[in-house]
Design an enzyme around this catalytic site. Structure first.
Site, PDB file in Angstrom:
ATOM      1  N   VAL A  86      -4.679  39.386 -20.532  1.00 59.26           N
ATOM      2  CA  VAL A  86      -3.387  39.896 -20.992  1.00 59.26           C
ATOM      3  C   VAL A  86      -2.242  39.004 -20.503  1.00 59.26           C
ATOM      4  O   VAL A  86      -1.343  38.657 -21.264  1.00 59.26           O
ATOM      5  CB  VAL A  86      -3.172  41.355 -20.527  1.00 59.26           C
ATOM      6  CG1 VAL A  86      -1.733  41.806 -20.748  1.00 59.26           C
ATOM      7  CG2 VAL A  86      -4.150  42.283 -21.234  1.00 59.26           C
ATOM      8  N   GLU A  87      -2.282  38.630 -19.242  1.00 58.85           N
ATOM      9  CA  GLU A  87      -1.169  37.894 -18.639  1.00 58.85           C
ATOM     10  C   GLU A  87      -1.048  36.455 -19.130  1.00 58.85           C
ATOM     11  O   GLU A  87       0.055  35.994 -19.412  1.00 58.85           O
ATOM     12  CB  GLU A  87      -1.292  37.897 -17.111  1.00 58.85           C
ATOM     13  CG  GLU A  87      -0.989  39.225 -16.466  1.00 58.85           C
ATOM     14  CD  GLU A  87       0.486  39.604 -16.513  1.00 58.85           C
ATOM     15  OE1 GLU A  87       1.342  38.730 -16.733  1.00 58.85           O
ATOM     16  OE2 GLU A  87       0.769  40.798 -16.333  1.00 58.85           O
TER      17      GLU A  87
END
Length: 182
Positions: A86-87
Site C-alpha cells: 500500500v505504502e
C-alpha cells in the site's frame, strides 16, 4: 550438462540457482522457529512476491529482511508486506508528497528524533526496522488494535480507509493464516 548428457534450459538453470539461494537464505534465516518453517514461508511468499521483485535472489533477501524485522517487532510479516504494498508498492526509493521515504514510507524526522541523522531510509533494512518498530509502538498505544494502529501509522486515526486498504491487500496477496486485526 547434467549427468544424463542433456543441457539445462534457462528456466531449469534459474530454478536451480533459486534452489541454491533459497537453501542459503533458509540457513541464514534466524527469525524462523526452524528450517522447515523458513523453507515453507520463504517458498510461499517468494511465489507471491515474484510480480513485485523479479530477481529471485533479491526477492528472497528482501523476504528474509521483512521476516526478521517484523518478527523483531512482534508483527505479522504478512501484514508488513501488505502495508509495504500500500505504502510504496515495494519501491525502496519511493518518496511521498509529504516527504515520507522508502518501503514503509517513514518520515525523515524520525532519524533526528532518535539521534541517527545519517541513517538512510532508502536502505531496505533500515526502513523496515524503523517502519516495523513505529507500527509496533502504535499497536501498543492502541492496546493491540491493529486497525487503529494502522490508521495511526498513516496519520488517519479515526478513519477506516487506510487500514481497510492494508487488510484488503493482506487478504488478496499475503494471507497466510489468521491475524488478529481488532
Amino acid at each position: 550438462m547434467d549427468g544424463g548428457g542433456e543441457t539445462m534450459t534457462a528456466a531449469q538453470q534459474e530454478r536451480e540457482e533459486l534452489r541454491i539461494f533459497l537453501k542459503q537464505a533458509v540457513s541464514d534465516a534466524d527469525s524462523f522457529k526452524d528450517r522447515f518453517d523458513a523453507e515453507v514461508w520463504l517458498f510461499d511468499m517468494s511465489g507471491r512476491m515474484a510480480r513485485f521483485i523479479k530477481d529471485p535472489q533479491a526477492r528472497l533477501t528482501f523476504l528474509r529482511s521483512v521476516h526478521r524485522e517484523a518478527s523483531a517487532a512482534d508483527l505479522s510479516p504478512e501484514i508488513v508486506l501488505a502495508l509495504i504494498e500500500v505504502e510504496s508498492y515495494f519501491d525502496q526509493f519511493a518518496v511521498s508528497r509529504v516527504g515520507a521515504q522508502g518501503l514503509m514510507q517513514v518520515m525523515p524526522f524520525w532519524k533526528k528524533e532518535i539521534g541517527r541523522p545519517d541513517d538512510n531510509l532508502t536502505n531496505a533494512d533500515t526502513n523496515l526496522r524503523y517502519g516495523c518498530q513505529i507500527l509496533q509502538f502504535y499497536l501498543q498505544k492502541e492496546k493491540g488494535n491493529l486497525h487503529r494502529a494502522l490508521a495511526r501509522y498513516n496519520g488517519s486515526l479515526g478513519k477506516s480507509w487506510y487500514p481497510e486498504r492494508v487488510f484488503d491487500r493482506w487478504r488478496r496477496h499475503w494471507y497466510n493464516g489468521e491475524v488478529n486485526i481488532y
